[in-house]
Each structure stands twice: as structure tokens, then as C-alpha cells.
Design a protein around this motif. Sequence first.
Motif, PDB file in Angstrom:
ATOM      1  N   ILE A 167       0.849  -1.231  -0.018  1.00 20.94           N
ATOM      2  CA  ILE A 167       0.125   0.048  -0.059  1.00 20.94           C
ATOM      3  C   ILE A 167       0.979   1.404   0.160  1.00 20.94           C
ATOM      4  O   ILE A 167       1.875   1.557   0.989  1.00 20.94           O
ATOM      5  CB  ILE A 167      -0.819   0.158   1.092  1.00 20.94           C
ATOM      6  N   VAL A 168       0.846   2.029  -1.043  1.00 22.54           N
ATOM      7  CA  VAL A 168       1.487   3.411  -1.142  1.00 22.54           C
ATOM      8  C   VAL A 168       0.389   4.553  -0.751  1.00 22.54           C
ATOM      9  O   VAL A 168      -0.501   4.558  -1.431  1.00 22.54           O
ATOM     10  CB  VAL A 168       2.054   3.531  -2.665  1.00 22.54           C
ATOM     11  N   SER A 169       0.886   5.268   0.088  1.00 25.43           N
ATOM     12  CA  SER A 169       0.044   6.669   0.423  1.00 25.43           C
ATOM     13  C   SER A 169       0.613   7.600   0.110  1.00 25.43           C
ATOM     14  O   SER A 169       1.857   8.031  -0.150  1.00 25.43           O
ATOM     15  CB  SER A 169      -0.054   6.734   1.879  1.00 25.43           C
ATOM     16  N   LEU A 170      -0.258   8.795  -0.684  1.00 26.41           N
ATOM     17  CA  LEU A 170       0.084   9.807  -1.229  1.00 26.41           C
ATOM     18  C   LEU A 170      -0.827  11.029  -0.771  1.00 26.41           C
ATOM     19  O   LEU A 170      -2.055  10.828  -0.261  1.00 26.41           O
ATOM     20  CB  LEU A 170      -0.247   9.711  -2.993  1.00 26.41           C
ATOM     21  N   GLU A 171      -0.329  12.145  -0.553  1.00 28.25           N
ATOM     22  CA  GLU A 171      -0.933  13.485  -0.212  1.00 28.25           C
ATOM     23  C   GLU A 171      -1.063  14.008   1.039  1.00 28.25           C
ATOM     24  O   GLU A 171      -0.671  14.668   1.691  1.00 28.25           O
ATOM     25  CB  GLU A 171      -2.152  13.865  -1.190  1.00 28.25           C
TER      26      GLU A 171
END
Length: 252
Positions: A167-171
Motif C-alpha cells: 500500500i502506497v500513501s500519497l498527499e
Amino acid sequence: MKMEDQVEVLREVFGESSSDSEDLDPQLNSKQIADPIPSWEEIKKINGLWLCRNFLSPQHQSSLVSSVLKEGWFNEDSHNQAMRFGDLPAWAIELSSSIREAILVGDHVSESIDLVTSNGGTEPCLLPSNLLWREPLFDQLIVNVYHPGEGICAHVDLMRFEDGIAIVSLESSCVMHFTRVEEGGSDINKHGEKHPIPVLLTPGSLVLMSGEARYQWKHEINRKPGFQIWEAQELVQERRISITLRKLCQVD
């Protein structure tokens, strides 16, 4: 293939780490120049859960957000989720390769995370070798756009997917809570209630789940007021984009 040979192959394909940026070809893209050397953190009490807070540089995060939005999946406000199976977009394939590279060349080599491989040996690897070297590493993509106050309820990913989920998290930052599936094995507080384990997901961070973390722990994100607390401070919530990569189970 020995670990040192695997690392050398990855370096030849993806280039040297940012610490060697002075020797890089000037034509290399900003991702290769700017991404830091991955540093992994073991989440205590949850076997198989690893967090890489510095997975993506700010430049790479911005480029990835642009690539996601250019797909046109979220042009309408009512659309907040997109799923793809099989042939993934080029940027998702590149992201998968970056995840494998981060596992191999990250600054995480220590006795505490040596995992037993299929041949009985040990390697400083964050995923069992049968997962790390499967091809493709991932063939299913789900992208979610969460606006302030929006999250996802506690769940274990469907059994139609193999072990090993990224899982990659952005912002926007958020707190993801983990709770054991088996009631008898849960962390119980003094009131006899399940005690979830919080994990802070910052922009550009990567979570890996395998083994117990993937099958025996539920994970959730409750972004309602009062739930997004870290170090006694309420997180400022803005739009958050998550990218989840998984591998479908093979059907005989």
C-alpha cells in the motif's frame, strides 16, 4: 541467485541510490536521482508488517499523483475508486519494480529481520523469496481517493489475492489501525476491549503486509474527528490517495 547478485541486477536495471547521485547520468529521470535510500521500520506486535516512510521522494510523489489523475478515473466527483486486473498501467508496473528494489537495496539489513527462505537459508529480506520473485510481483491494482473524513472500515483483504500486499500513501497523512482477527489473540485493554495498534502513514510511505499481518490482522482508517490522532495531536486532513497492489491467486 545469491542476495548480492540479486541486488547487483536491481542496481543495473534501476540505477544507483540517491547517495551516489553525483555519478548518475544527467539524462536519468528525477525519480532515480531524488528517491532516498529506503529505510524500513518493523511494526512491533504484528509479524509481517513493515513500513517504509521514505519510499518516494516529493518529486516522485507529485509525478505519481499526476499519472493517477491523468487516467481520468476520478474526473467525476462520485468516482472515488478504480480497479484494474492483469495488464497494469506503465506507472503501476514501474511502481511495482520500485517496491521490489526498495525491499532489496533498502537500509534494513539486520539479524532481527532475517527471514527463512524456501531452501532453509536466511536472507535479509522483507518478503519470503517465493513472493518477492514471483512474476509478475503484482497484477491487481486498486486506487482510492479519500476526501477529508472518509476512510475504510476494518477488513482483511479477500482470499482471492495471494500473500504479500503493498500500500502506497500519497498527499495526506493518516493513521491506520490494526486489530487481530482472533478475539482470543487480541491485545485487550484493562476494560476488556480490543486495543488496536496505530500506524502513521505519511505521504510517500509504503506498507508491506505478509504472513500474519496479511491474514490475521484487520486494518482500517477512520478519518472522523477524534480518530486521526498521532502523538496527542489531531492530524490535518486533506485529500488522500492510496495505491494498493496485490497478486491474484492462480486458478487450477
